[in-house]
Design a protein around this motif. Structure first.
Motif, PDB file in Angstrom:
ATOM      1  N   ALA A  42       0.259  -0.054   4.437  1.00 47.84           N
ATOM      2  CA  ALA A  42       0.980  -0.986   5.295  1.00 47.84           C
ATOM      3  C   ALA A  42       0.275  -2.335   5.291  1.00 47.84           C
ATOM      4  O   ALA A  42      -0.950  -2.401   5.331  1.00 47.84           O
ATOM      5  CB  ALA A  42       1.078  -0.436   6.714  1.00 47.84           C
ATOM      6  N   GLY A  43       1.086  -3.369   5.215  1.00 48.84           N
ATOM      7  CA  GLY A  43       0.538  -4.713   5.131  1.00 48.84           C
ATOM      8  C   GLY A  43       0.355  -5.208   3.714  1.00 48.84           C
ATOM      9  O   GLY A  43       0.145  -6.404   3.491  1.00 48.84           O
ATOM     10  N   GLY A  44       0.444  -4.296   2.764  1.00 45.92           N
ATOM     11  CA  GLY A  44       0.293  -4.664   1.369  1.00 45.92           C
ATOM     12  C   GLY A  44       1.590  -5.162   0.768  1.00 45.92           C
ATOM     13  O   GLY A  44       2.572  -5.434   1.476  1.00 45.92           O
ATOM     14  N   SER A  45       1.586  -5.282  -0.551  1.00 49.72           N
ATOM     15  CA  SER A  45       2.746  -5.812  -1.269  1.00 49.72           C
ATOM     16  C   SER A  45       3.126  -4.884  -2.411  1.00 49.72           C
ATOM     17  O   SER A  45       2.309  -4.091  -2.878  1.00 49.72           O
ATOM     18  CB  SER A  45       2.430  -7.192  -1.846  1.00 49.72           C
ATOM     19  N   LEU A  46       4.356  -5.009  -2.822  1.00 53.68           N
ATOM     20  CA  LEU A  46       4.800  -4.308  -4.012  1.00 53.68           C
ATOM     21  C   LEU A  46       5.632  -5.240  -4.866  1.00 53.68           C
ATOM     22  O   LEU A  46       6.218  -6.202  -4.375  1.00 53.68           O
ATOM     23  CB  LEU A  46       5.604  -3.057  -3.664  1.00 53.68           C
ATOM     24  N   ARG A  47       5.644  -4.957  -6.143  1.00 52.29           N
ATOM     25  CA  ARG A  47       6.487  -5.705  -7.068  1.00 52.29           C
ATOM     26  C   ARG A  47       7.158  -4.694  -7.993  1.00 52.29           C
ATOM     27  O   ARG A  47       6.493  -3.980  -8.732  1.00 52.29           O
ATOM     28  CB  ARG A  47       5.677  -6.703  -7.880  1.00 52.29           C
ATOM     29  N   LEU A  48       8.448  -4.652  -7.900  1.00 47.42           N
ATOM     30  CA  LEU A  48       9.238  -3.748  -8.731  1.00 47.42           C
ATOM     31  C   LEU A  48       9.896  -4.538  -9.857  1.00 47.42           C
ATOM     32  O   LEU A  48      10.258  -5.706  -9.678  1.00 47.42           O
ATOM     33  CB  LEU A  48      10.309  -3.056  -7.905  1.00 47.42           C
ATOM     34  N   SER A  49      10.047  -3.875 -10.966  1.00 43.83           N
ATOM     35  CA  SER A  49      10.736  -4.474 -12.108  1.00 43.83           C
ATOM     36  C   SER A  49      11.835  -3.526 -12.569  1.00 43.83           C
ATOM     37  O   SER A  49      11.718  -2.303 -12.433  1.00 43.83           O
ATOM     38  CB  SER A  49       9.774  -4.705 -13.273  1.00 43.83           C
ATOM     39  N   VAL A  78      15.210  -7.787 -13.653  1.00 44.31           N
ATOM     40  CA  VAL A  78      15.201  -8.248 -12.267  1.00 44.31           C
ATOM     41  C   VAL A  78      13.932  -7.734 -11.597  1.00 44.31           C
ATOM     42  O   VAL A  78      13.437  -6.648 -11.928  1.00 44.31           O
ATOM     43  CB  VAL A  78      16.466  -7.771 -11.513  1.00 44.31           C
ATOM     44  N   TYR A  79      13.408  -8.526 -10.696  1.00 50.40           N
ATOM     45  CA  TYR A  79      12.162  -8.207  -9.997  1.00 50.40           C
ATOM     46  C   TYR A  79      12.413  -8.224  -8.488  1.00 50.40           C
ATOM     47  O   TYR A  79      13.270  -8.943  -7.994  1.00 50.40           O
ATOM     48  CB  TYR A  79      11.083  -9.221 -10.322  1.00 50.40           C
ATOM     49  N   LEU A  80      11.610  -7.434  -7.791  1.00 52.31           N
ATOM     50  CA  LEU A  80      11.624  -7.479  -6.332  1.00 52.31           C
ATOM     51  C   LEU A  80      10.188  -7.455  -5.850  1.00 52.31           C
ATOM     52  O   LEU A  80       9.442  -6.539  -6.173  1.00 52.31           O
ATOM     53  CB  LEU A  80      12.382  -6.291  -5.740  1.00 52.31           C
ATOM     54  N   GLN A  81       9.822  -8.470  -5.108  1.00 49.99           N
ATOM     55  CA  GLN A  81       8.515  -8.522  -4.470  1.00 49.99           C
ATOM     56  C   GLN A  81       8.741  -8.404  -2.966  1.00 49.99           C
ATOM     57  O   GLN A  81       9.565  -9.131  -2.409  1.00 49.99           O
ATOM     58  CB  GLN A  81       7.806  -9.855  -4.777  1.00 49.99           C
ATOM     59  N   VAL A  82       8.032  -7.482  -2.345  1.00 48.86           N
ATOM     60  CA  VAL A  82       8.097  -7.334  -0.892  1.00 48.86           C
ATOM     61  C   VAL A  82       6.673  -7.382  -0.352  1.00 48.86           C
ATOM     62  O   VAL A  82       5.809  -6.626  -0.807  1.00 48.86           O
ATOM     63  CB  VAL A  82       8.779  -6.027  -0.461  1.00 48.86           C
ATOM     64  N   ASN A  83       6.454  -8.269   0.593  1.00 53.14           N
ATOM     65  CA  ASN A  83       5.140  -8.420   1.220  1.00 53.14           C
ATOM     66  C   ASN A  83       5.151  -7.825   2.628  1.00 53.14           C
ATOM     67  O   ASN A  83       6.207  -7.467   3.156  1.00 53.14           O
ATOM     68  CB  ASN A  83       4.777  -9.908   1.294  1.00 53.14           C
ATOM     69  N   SER A  84       3.981  -7.741   3.198  1.00 48.99           N
ATOM     70  CA  SER A  84       3.845  -7.221   4.570  1.00 48.99           C
ATOM     71  C   SER A  84       4.596  -5.908   4.732  1.00 48.99           C
ATOM     72  O   SER A  84       5.413  -5.741   5.651  1.00 48.99           O
ATOM     73  CB  SER A  84       4.367  -8.257   5.575  1.00 48.99           C
ATOM     74  N   LEU A  85       4.322  -4.993   3.847  1.00 49.53           N
ATOM     75  CA  LEU A  85       5.045  -3.726   3.842  1.00 49.53           C
ATOM     76  C   LEU A  85       4.826  -2.940   5.123  1.00 49.53           C
ATOM     77  O   LEU A  85       3.742  -2.986   5.732  1.00 49.53           O
ATOM     78  CB  LEU A  85       4.622  -2.892   2.639  1.00 49.53           C
ATOM     79  N   LYS A  86       5.886  -2.222   5.509  1.00 43.56           N
ATOM     80  CA  LYS A  86       5.859  -1.402   6.705  1.00 43.56           C
ATOM     81  C   LYS A  86       6.173   0.041   6.323  1.00 43.56           C
ATOM     82  O   LYS A  86       6.847   0.275   5.306  1.00 43.56           O
ATOM     83  CB  LYS A  86       6.923  -1.881   7.698  1.00 43.56           C
TER      84      LYS A  86
END
Length: 120
Positions: A14-21, A78-86
């Motif tokens: 939690a609080g980290g980030s992910l980047r999907l491709s 396509v990419y998805l970056q999500v920050n502040s993960l919950k």
């Protein structure tokens, strides 16, 4: 044949980030809108973010301000970056794309999904 292959899922704190491709491949004439959906256990699949071929993006309220969707048209990716993960971001994330294999004939394609688990 068209394939969508996702990558980048896994276990994140939690609080980290992910980047999907997600890369589309196969007999592609044109890739139109692309997007990311997610499905948590017991829930329906929901839109996370989508982006048009021209780069216009829209986001679900749940990720607006934390997420960024982008695409590389030359790579049909396509990419998805999500920050502040919950923890509530935990779900299987699916790539979706509207693809034409021949002119004027397009349909939706889906990836197999990639699991994202956010630990508290």
């Amino acid at each position: 044949q068209v394939q969508l292959v996702e990558s980048g899922g896994g276990l994140v704190q939690a609080g980290g980030s992910l980047r999907l491709s997600c890369a589309a491949s196969g007999s592609i004439f044109r890739v139109n809108a692309m997007g990311w959906y997610r499905q948590a256990p017991g829930n329906q699949r929901e839109l996370v973010a989508a982006i048009t071929s021209g780069g216009t993006a829209n986001y679900a309220d749940s990720v607006r301000g934390r997420g960024t969707i982008s695409r590389d048209n030359a790579k049909n990716t396509v990419y998805l970056q999500v920050n502040s993960l919950k923890p509530e971001d935990t779900a299987v994330y699916y790539c979706n794309a509207d693809i034409a294999t021949i002119p004027f004939d397009h349909k939706d394609y889906w990836g197999k999904g990639t699991l994202v688990t956010v630990s508290s």
